[in-house]
Enzyme design. Structure first.
Site, PDB file in Angstrom:
ATOM      1  N   TRP A 103       0.811  -1.224   0.000  1.00  0.00           N
ATOM      2  CA  TRP A 103       0.000   0.000   0.000  1.00  0.00           C
ATOM      3  C   TRP A 103       0.835   1.260   0.000  1.00  0.00           C
ATOM      4  O   TRP A 103       0.510   2.234  -0.686  1.00  0.00           O
ATOM      5  CB  TRP A 103      -1.017  -0.011   1.136  1.00  0.00           C
ATOM      6  CG  TRP A 103      -2.105  -1.008   0.874  1.00  0.00           C
ATOM      7  CD1 TRP A 103      -2.374  -2.134   1.595  1.00  0.00           C
ATOM      8  CD2 TRP A 103      -3.052  -1.007  -0.216  1.00  0.00           C
ATOM      9  NE1 TRP A 103      -3.415  -2.830   1.028  1.00  0.00           N
ATOM     10  CE2 TRP A 103      -3.854  -2.157  -0.078  1.00  0.00           C
ATOM     11  CE3 TRP A 103      -3.290  -0.148  -1.275  1.00  0.00           C
ATOM     12  CZ2 TRP A 103      -4.886  -2.466  -0.967  1.00  0.00           C
ATOM     13  CZ3 TRP A 103      -4.319  -0.448  -2.169  1.00  0.00           C
ATOM     14  CH2 TRP A 103      -5.100  -1.592  -2.008  1.00  0.00           C
ATOM     15  N   ASP A 172      -2.000   6.651   6.023  1.00  0.00           N
ATOM     16  CA  ASP A 172      -3.087   5.857   5.430  1.00  0.00           C
ATOM     17  C   ASP A 172      -3.534   4.836   6.471  1.00  0.00           C
ATOM     18  O   ASP A 172      -2.880   3.827   6.687  1.00  0.00           O
ATOM     19  CB  ASP A 172      -2.565   5.149   4.174  1.00  0.00           C
ATOM     20  CG  ASP A 172      -3.562   4.114   3.628  1.00  0.00           C
ATOM     21  OD1 ASP A 172      -4.700   4.034   4.131  1.00  0.00           O
ATOM     22  OD2 ASP A 172      -3.171   3.391   2.684  1.00  0.00           O
ATOM     23  N   LYS A 196     -13.198  -1.312   5.958  1.00  0.00           N
ATOM     24  CA  LYS A 196     -12.489  -2.314   6.743  1.00  0.00           C
ATOM     25  C   LYS A 196     -12.985  -2.353   8.189  1.00  0.00           C
ATOM     26  O   LYS A 196     -13.566  -3.330   8.590  1.00  0.00           O
ATOM     27  CB  LYS A 196     -11.002  -2.129   6.578  1.00  0.00           C
ATOM     28  CG  LYS A 196     -10.662  -2.550   5.134  1.00  0.00           C
ATOM     29  CD  LYS A 196      -9.325  -2.290   4.590  1.00  0.00           C
ATOM     30  CE  LYS A 196      -9.347  -2.614   3.096  1.00  0.00           C
ATOM     31  NZ  LYS A 196      -8.160  -2.188   2.395  1.00  0.00           N
TER      32      LYS A 196
HETATM   33  C1  LIG Z   1      -7.671  -1.486   1.343  1.00  0.00           C
HETATM   34  C2  LIG Z   1      -6.603  -0.495   1.462  1.00  0.00           C
HETATM   35  C3  LIG Z   1      -6.483   0.590   0.573  1.00  0.00           C
HETATM   36  C4  LIG Z   1      -7.351   0.726  -0.664  1.00  0.00           C
HETATM   37  O1  LIG Z   1      -8.533   1.294  -0.405  1.00  0.00           O
HETATM   38  P1  LIG Z   1      -9.572   1.556  -1.607  1.00  0.00           P
HETATM   39  O2  LIG Z   1     -10.708   2.151  -0.868  1.00  0.00           O
HETATM   40  O3  LIG Z   1      -9.848   0.238  -2.258  1.00  0.00           O
HETATM   41  O4  LIG Z   1      -8.917   2.505  -2.551  1.00  0.00           O
HETATM   42  C5  LIG Z   1      -5.510   1.535   0.809  1.00  0.00           C
HETATM   43  N1  LIG Z   1      -4.677   1.421   1.853  1.00  0.00           N
HETATM   44  C6  LIG Z   1      -4.741   0.396   2.717  1.00  0.00           C
HETATM   45  C7  LIG Z   1      -3.798   0.335   3.865  1.00  0.00           C
HETATM   46  C8  LIG Z   1      -5.701  -0.600   2.548  1.00  0.00           C
HETATM   47  O5  LIG Z   1      -5.769  -1.616   3.418  1.00  0.00           O
END
Ligand SMILES: *Cc1c(COP(=O)(O)O)cnc(C)c1O
Length: 359
Positions: A103, A172, A196
Site C-alpha cells: 500500500w 493511510d 475495513k
Molecule cells: C484497502 C486499502 C487501501 C485501498 O482502499 P480503496 O478504498 O480500495 O482505494 C488503501 N490502503 C490500505 C492500507 C488498505 O488496506
C-alpha cells in the site's frame, strides 16, 4: 441467519448483524421520511443536519481535536494517494515516504505523478516482513510532509508507535482507523476507506489539520480538494450518502461496544489468541518480525501449497470465508477487523487446531 458466514476477508469486511438488521428495518422509512437513507436529497436540511451529526459523533468517538476538519469523500483510499500530494505538496517541493509494503508502494507511485518523492527507507530487503529502524531513515528536514502506512494490510505489518518527525505527518489508516485509540494531534492528515473497520466501501474519511488547507496544486480536481470540500461540507458533488449512513450505524455500534478503547482491548485479545496458537502450532507460521505483527491482518503459511488449499476447503465447510492469502504472498490471511468477535476467533483456532492434527 442460518446461512450467515464468518468473513475473515481483508476488505470489504464483515459488518455486525445488528448493523445490517437496523439498516434493513430503516430501509423503507428512515427517520420518518418514508424513504431510505439512499433516496434522500443530499442538500436537504435533513441530510445536511445528519452529516453534521455524523461529523460530531465521529469527532467525539475518536477524540479528534477541534483544529481538524473531518471530510467524507468519494474515491477510496487510493483516491487519497493522489489527493495527498495534490493538497500538500507545493510545486517544486519534496515529500518523504516510508516504504513498508504494497500500500505504501502504490501511494509512492501515485504521488510521483504530482511531485518529488524521497523514499526515506524501504522494507524491501526483509521482503516487507519488517520495517527499517527509525535511525536508518534518510529524512529531508525540508519535506512538505512525511507519509507512511501504519498497517500494511497485505503482509500484516503494523507500526505500533507513531513516528517522531518534524514535518506534518500523513498516514493511510484504511485498515486500522477505529480499531484502536489514536492521538490525532500527532498527525497532519489521516485518511481511511470505511470498508475495513468502519462500514462499507464508497466513503473515505479524511481528517485534515486546519493549517494544511489552502495550498492545493492548481490541477487538483475539486472533489479531491480538501479546502473546497471543507467549504462545502463534503458536498462538492453528491457524497456517498448511503455509505455515510452505514458509517453512522457503525459509529453507534462502536459506542455500544464501549467505544474505541474497549474495541482496542478486544482487538488486541483476538490477535494475541491467534498469534499464541500459531507460535505453539509448529504447523502454521507467521513470517512477520514480531515487533511489527499486525493486530488487524495476520498472514500465515502452511507447510505446503496442497495443505493450504485443503485448509481453505475445510474452512469453507465450517462457514469461514475470505481466508485466502493475497495473491502476492499466498498462504492464508486472517483479518480481525472490529466486527469479528472473540468467539469467532476461538472457533477459527479450533478448526485450525484440528486441521493441523489431521492435515
Ligand atoms: C484497502 C486499502 C487501501 C485501498 O482502499 P480503496 O478504498 O480500495 O482505494 C488503501 N490502503 C490500505 C492500507 C488498505 O488496506
Amino acid at each position: 441467519m442460518n446461512n450467515r458466514v464468518i468473513n475473515f476477508g481483508a476488505g470489504p469486511a464483515m459488518l455486525p448483524d445488528s448493523v445490517l438488521q437496523r439498516a434493513a428495518v430503516e430501509m423503507l422509512n428512515w427517520r420518518g421520511t418514508g424513504m431510505s437513507a439512499m433516496e434522500i436529497g443530499h442538500r436537504s436540511p435533513l441530510f445536511q443536519n445528519f452529516l453534521a451529526e455524523v461529523n460530531a459523533k465521529f469527532r467525539k468517538l475518536l477524540a479528534i481535536p477541534i483544529n481538524y476538519k473531518i471530510l467524507f469523500l468519494p474515491g477510496g483510499g487510493k483516491g487519497q494517494f493522489a489527493a495527498v500530494p495534490m493538497n500538500l505538496l507545493p510545486l517544486g517541493a519534496s515529500a518523504d515516504y516510508l516504504d513498508t509494503g504494497v500500500w505504501s508502494n502504490l501511494a509512492i507511485e501515485e504521488a510521483q505523478q504530482y511531485g518529488k518523492i524521497n523514499i526515506v527507507a524501504s522494507g524491501a530487503e526483509s521482503h516487507y516482513y519488517s520495517v527499517p529502524e527509525r535511525k536508518t531513515w534518510k529524512l529531508n528536514p525540508q519535506a512538505a510532509y512525511f507519509y507512511y502506512c501504519p498497517n500494511e494490510t497485505i503482509a500484516g505489518v503494523q507500526i505500533h508507535s507513531i513516528p517522531q518527525v518534524d514535518v506534518p505527518l500523513v498516514a493511510d489508516l484504511t485498515s486500522c482507523l477505529g480499531s484502536s485509540s489514536l492521538d490525532m494531534s500527532r498527525f497532519g492528515v489521516i485518511f481511511a476507506g470505511a470498508q475495513k473497520n468502519l462500514g462499507q466501501a464508497g466513503v473515505t474519511v479524511v481528517i485534515v489539520r486546519d493549517d494544511l488547507l489552502n495550498q492545493a496544486q492548481a490541477i487538483t480536481p475539486s472533489i479531491l480538494d480538501y479546502t473546497q470540500q471543507v467549504n462545502n461540507h463534503s458536498c462538492v458533488n453528491t457524497p456517498p450518502t448511503y455509505a455515510i449512513y452505514i458509517f453512522d450505524l457503525m459509529l453507534d455500534w462502536l459506542a455500544e461496544q464501549g467505544g474505541v478503547s474497549a474495541i482496542e482491548k478486544s482487538n488486541r485479545y483476538k490477535a494475541k489468541m491467534l498469534y499464541a496458537y500459531i507460535d505453539e502450532s509448529n504447523f502454521y507460521r507467521n513470517l512477520v518480525d514480531p515487533t511489527y505483527r499486525s493486530i488487524m491482518n495476520i498472514s500465515l503459511t502452511l507447510p505446503t501449497e496442497a495443505l493450504t488449499q485443503q485448509f481453505l476447503a475445510t474452512a469453507t465447510n465450517h462457514g469461514f470465508v475470505g481466508l485466502k492469502g493475497h495473491k502476492k504472498i499466498g498462504g492464508i490471511r486472517v483479518s480481525l477487523y472490529n466486527p469479528i468477535t472473540e468467539s469467532m476467533v476461538v472457533k477459527l483456532v479450533e478448526v485450525m487446531r484440528s486441521f493441523a492434527k489431521t492435515g
